[in-house]
Write a protein that holds these residues in place. Structure first.
Motif, PDB file in Angstrom:
ATOM      1  N   UNK A 231       0.823  -1.205   0.000  1.00  0.00           N
ATOM      2  CA  UNK A 231       0.000   0.000   0.000  1.00  0.00           C
ATOM      3  C   UNK A 231       0.859   1.257   0.000  1.00  0.00           C
ATOM      4  N   UNK A 232       1.934   1.232   0.764  1.00  0.00           N
ATOM      5  CA  UNK A 232       2.854   2.374   0.746  1.00  0.00           C
ATOM      6  C   UNK A 232       3.420   2.584  -0.654  1.00  0.00           C
ATOM      7  N   UNK A 233       3.733   1.478  -1.340  1.00  0.00           N
ATOM      8  CA  UNK A 233       4.271   1.599  -2.698  1.00  0.00           C
ATOM      9  C   UNK A 233       3.245   2.202  -3.645  1.00  0.00           C
ATOM     10  N   UNK A 236       2.255   6.053  -1.784  1.00  0.00           N
ATOM     11  CA  UNK A 236       3.268   7.036  -1.402  1.00  0.00           C
ATOM     12  C   UNK A 236       4.605   6.936  -2.118  1.00  0.00           C
ATOM     13  N   UNK A 237       4.913   5.795  -2.723  1.00  0.00           N
ATOM     14  CA  UNK A 237       6.239   5.641  -3.317  1.00  0.00           C
ATOM     15  C   UNK A 237       6.539   6.697  -4.376  1.00  0.00           C
ATOM     16  N   UNK A 238       5.620   6.999  -5.314  1.00  0.00           N
ATOM     17  CA  UNK A 238       5.946   8.052  -6.295  1.00  0.00           C
ATOM     18  C   UNK A 238       6.283   9.392  -5.650  1.00  0.00           C
ATOM     19  N   UNK A 239       5.536   9.761  -4.604  1.00  0.00           N
ATOM     20  CA  UNK A 239       5.795  11.035  -3.943  1.00  0.00           C
ATOM     21  C   UNK A 239       7.115  10.996  -3.175  1.00  0.00           C
ATOM     22  N   UNK A 240       7.430   9.843  -2.546  1.00  0.00           N
ATOM     23  CA  UNK A 240       8.713   9.726  -1.852  1.00  0.00           C
ATOM     24  C   UNK A 240       9.876   9.856  -2.828  1.00  0.00           C
ATOM     25  N   UNK A 241       9.781   9.203  -3.973  1.00  0.00           N
ATOM     26  CA  UNK A 241      10.862   9.270  -4.950  1.00  0.00           C
ATOM     27  C   UNK A 241      11.070  10.710  -5.444  1.00  0.00           C
ATOM     28  N   UNK A 242       9.976  11.461  -5.526  1.00  0.00           N
ATOM     29  CA  UNK A 242      10.081  12.839  -6.006  1.00  0.00           C
ATOM     30  C   UNK A 242      10.588  13.769  -4.904  1.00  0.00           C
ATOM     31  N   UNK A 243       9.965  13.693  -3.723  1.00  0.00           N
ATOM     32  CA  UNK A 243      10.283  14.634  -2.649  1.00  0.00           C
ATOM     33  C   UNK A 243      11.436  14.138  -1.779  1.00  0.00           C
ATOM     34  N   UNK A 365      -1.658   4.205   4.491  1.00  0.00           N
ATOM     35  CA  UNK A 365      -1.511   5.522   3.847  1.00  0.00           C
ATOM     36  C   UNK A 365      -1.672   6.694   4.807  1.00  0.00           C
ATOM     37  N   UNK A 366      -2.678   6.631   5.664  1.00  0.00           N
ATOM     38  CA  UNK A 366      -2.920   7.763   6.560  1.00  0.00           C
ATOM     39  C   UNK A 366      -1.839   7.850   7.629  1.00  0.00           C
ATOM     40  N   UNK A 386       9.603   4.925   6.801  1.00  0.00           N
ATOM     41  CA  UNK A 386      10.105   3.706   6.185  1.00  0.00           C
ATOM     42  C   UNK A 386      10.941   2.887   7.167  1.00  0.00           C
ATOM     43  N   UNK A 387      11.735   3.542   7.987  1.00  0.00           N
ATOM     44  CA  UNK A 387      12.534   2.809   8.967  1.00  0.00           C
ATOM     45  C   UNK A 387      11.635   2.089   9.977  1.00  0.00           C
ATOM     46  N   UNK A 388      10.597   2.765  10.450  1.00  0.00           N
ATOM     47  CA  UNK A 388       9.683   2.166  11.422  1.00  0.00           C
ATOM     48  C   UNK A 388       8.958   0.965  10.825  1.00  0.00           C
ATOM     49  N   UNK A 389       8.441   1.122   9.629  1.00  0.00           N
ATOM     50  CA  UNK A 389       7.716   0.033   8.981  1.00  0.00           C
ATOM     51  C   UNK A 389       8.655  -1.146   8.711  1.00  0.00           C
TER      52      UNK A 389
END
Length: 436
Positions: A231-233, A236-243, A365-366, A386-389
Motif C-alpha cells: 500500500x505504501x508503494x 506514497x512511493x511516487x511522492x517519496x521518490x520525487x520529494x 496511507x494515513x 520507512x525505517x519504522x515500517x
C-alpha cells in the motif's frame, strides 16, 4: 477433450491475469496522480493519506462477504459483476470533482475490488490441483505487478499529456472491455470437491477452528505486513521518490516499474522452485512457508535500509527489491490456505485471509501521511516512516514463519483437534459450506 480443457485453463488464467492488471492499475493511478491531485484540491499529506486509506474502508468487508457467497454461486458471473463496478465508478472521474466525490470513488472502487485476488484464485484453483497451484497463483499475482508498475509509464504519460482525470477514465474503459470479453470466454473449472485433488478432509471445518490454526494465523500476519508495504508503494512511493529521493516526475514514472519487473522475474521462479520441491517430497512448511516468510523479512530489512542509501543507483536498487520480494507471500500464502482448507470452504477462507491482510491498506496511507506531516521536512518524515515500517515487518516475518506448519495443521484439523492439539473441538460448526 483433455486438450480442450488444457487450452481453456490457460485462457482463463490469461483473463485473470488481465483482471488483476486492471485491478492494481486502479489502485496505482491515485499514487501516480498524487502531485496533480494535491495541487488541484489543495490537500495536506495527511488528507491525501486519508484519501488513500478510504479505498480500503470496505475493501476487507466485501472480501469476506463475497468469499462466503462464492462458495455457492458461479465465479464467472461474480467476477464479471465486480469488474463492471470498477469500470462504472471510474467514468465520473473524467469530470471536475472535489474531495468528497473522489473519496466516494475510492470507497466504492475498494468495495468492488476487495474480493478480486481471492476470487480470481478460487476460480483458477478449479482448473489446477494442489501440487500445480503455485505457478498459476504467481501469474495471477503478477497481473497486479504489471498493473502497479509496468502500466505506470503509460498512466504517467496520460496524466502529463492530458490530466489525471483522463487516466481514471481510461481505466474505466479498459475495465468495461474486460467484462465483455470475460462474458464470452469465462468458464467454471472441472476441479470441485475431490479428496484426491484436495488433501484436507471434505467435511466442513468450523471456521473458528480453521481460521485460528497456526498456518493461517502466521500467513495472515505475513500478508498484513507485506500488504502494508504494498500500500505504501501504491500510494506514497511516487511522492517519496520525487520529494524524498529527489527524482524528477519523468524518472519516477519508470522507477516505479522496477519493483514490478523484479516481481515478474522472481515470483514465478520462486513458485516454480516451490512446486519442484513439493513434488520431491519437501514439506510445505519449508517449500511454501519458509520461502514466503523469508521474502517478507528481506523486504522489511531493505525498506529499513532504504533511507540510508545514497547516490544515483543504490536508492533505485533498494526500492526495486524492497517493494517486490515481499509479494511472494501473496502466492505462497494463498496456496497454504487452500492446502489446509476443504474445497467447499476455500472461497470463504481465501476471502477472509485476504480481508485480514488488506486491513493494512486502511491504516498504512494515513499513518505515513501523518508521519510525513510531523517531520521537519517531508523527506525526513518519509525516512522515519520507512525505517519504522521496515523494522516492524522484519519482526512479523520471524513470528509468521515460526507459526506456519500446514502438515501439522492438516492432521489436527482432520482429527477435530484445536490448533494446539489440546483436545477435540466443539461439534457444532460456526459456519457451514456447501459443495462447489
Amino acid at each position: 477433450m483433455a486438450d480442450a480443457v488444457t487450452k481453456r485453463k490457460w485462457l482463463i488464467l490469461a483473463m485473470l491475469f488481465f483482471f488483476m492488471l486492471i485491478n492494481f492499475a486502479d489502485k496505482a493511478v491515485l499514487g501516480l496522480s498524487a502531485g496533480p491531485i494535491l495541487h488541484e484540491l489543495k490537500l495536506t499529506h495527511a488528507q491525501f493519506g486519508q484519501l488513500g486509506s478510504s479505498f480500503f474502508l470496505l475493501f476487507s468487508a466485501s472480501a469476506v462477504a463475497v468469499g462466503f457467497l462464492i462458495n455457492r454461486v458461479s465465479t464467472k458471473w461474480t467476477l464479471a459483476v465486480m469488474a463492471l463496478v470498477w469500470a462504472l465508478v471510474q467514468l465520473p472521474m473524467l469530470f471536475a470533482v472535489g474531495l468528497p466525490m473522489l473519496i466516494a470513488n475510492r470507497v466504492i472502487l475498494g468495495a468492488g475490488e476487495g474480493p478480486a485476488f481471492p476470487m480470481a484464485l478460487h476460480s483458477i484453483y478449479k482448473w489446477f490441483p494442489d501440487e500445480r497451484r503455485p505457478l498459476p497463483t504467481s501469474l495471477i499475482a503478477l497481473g497486479g505487478a504489471v498493473g502497479t508498475g509496468i502500466a505506470a509509464p503509460t498512466i504517467t504519460y496520460v496524466i502529463l499529456r492530458y490530466s489525471w482525470h483522463a487516466a481514471f477514465g481510461l481505466l474505466g474503459v479498459l475495465g468495461a472491455v474486460w467484462v465483455l470479453v470475460w462474458i464470452l470466454v469465462g468458464r467454471e473449472g472441472p476441479i470441485l470437491n475431490s479428496a484426491a485433488q484436495d488433501a484436507p478432509p471434505a467435511a466442513p471445518i468450523p471456521y473458528g477452528r480453521l481460521l485460528t490454526c497456526r498456518t493461517i494465523l502466521g500467513n495472515m500476519l505475513l500478508g498484513f505486513s507485506a500488504y502494508w508495504m504494498l500500500t505504501l508503494a501504491v500510494v506514497w512511493l511516487p511522492e517519496y521518490l520525487r520529494v524524498g529521493a529527489g527524482f524528477s516526475v519523468a524518472k519516477v514514472g519508470w522507477i516505479v516499474t522496477l519493483p514490478s519487473l523484479c516481481q515478474i522475474l522472481a515470483v514465478p521462479a520462486l513458485s516454480a522452485w516451490s512446486e519442484r520441491l513439493k513434488r520431491r517430497g519437501v514439506s510445505s512448511r519449508v517449500c511454501r512457508g519458509l520461502i514466503g516468510a523469508s521474502s517478507v523479512g528481506l523486504a522489511g530489512a531493505l525498506l529499513f535500509l532504504l533511507p540510508f542509501t545514497t547516490g544515483p543507483v543504490l536508492p533505485i536498487l533498494c526500492t526495486a527489491l524492497a517493494f517486490s520480494c515481499g509479494t511472494t507471500i501473496f502466492t505462497m500464502g494463498a496456496v497454504l490456505v487452500a492446502e489446509v482448507t476443504p474445497a467447499g470452504q476455500r472461497g470463504a477462507a481465501l476471502g477472509i485471509n485476504n480481508a485480514v491482510a488488506t486491513l493494512a491498506g486502511v491504516f498504512a496511507p494515513v499513518t505515513m501521511g501523518m508521519i510525513v506531516d510531523v517531520g521537519a521536512t517531508s523527506a525526513e518524515g518519509f525516512r522515519h516512516g520507512f525505517m519504522l515500517v521496515g523494522a516492524c515487518v522484519v519482526v512479523a516475518a520471524i513470528v509468521g514463519g515460526l507459526l506456519i506448519d500446514p502438515e501439522a495443521d492438516t492432521r489436527r484439523l482432520s482429527r477435530g483437534e484445536t490448533k494446539l492439539g489440546a483436545g477435540p473441538a466443539p461439534a457444532t460448526p460456526l459456519g457451514k459450506a456447501t459443495s462447489l
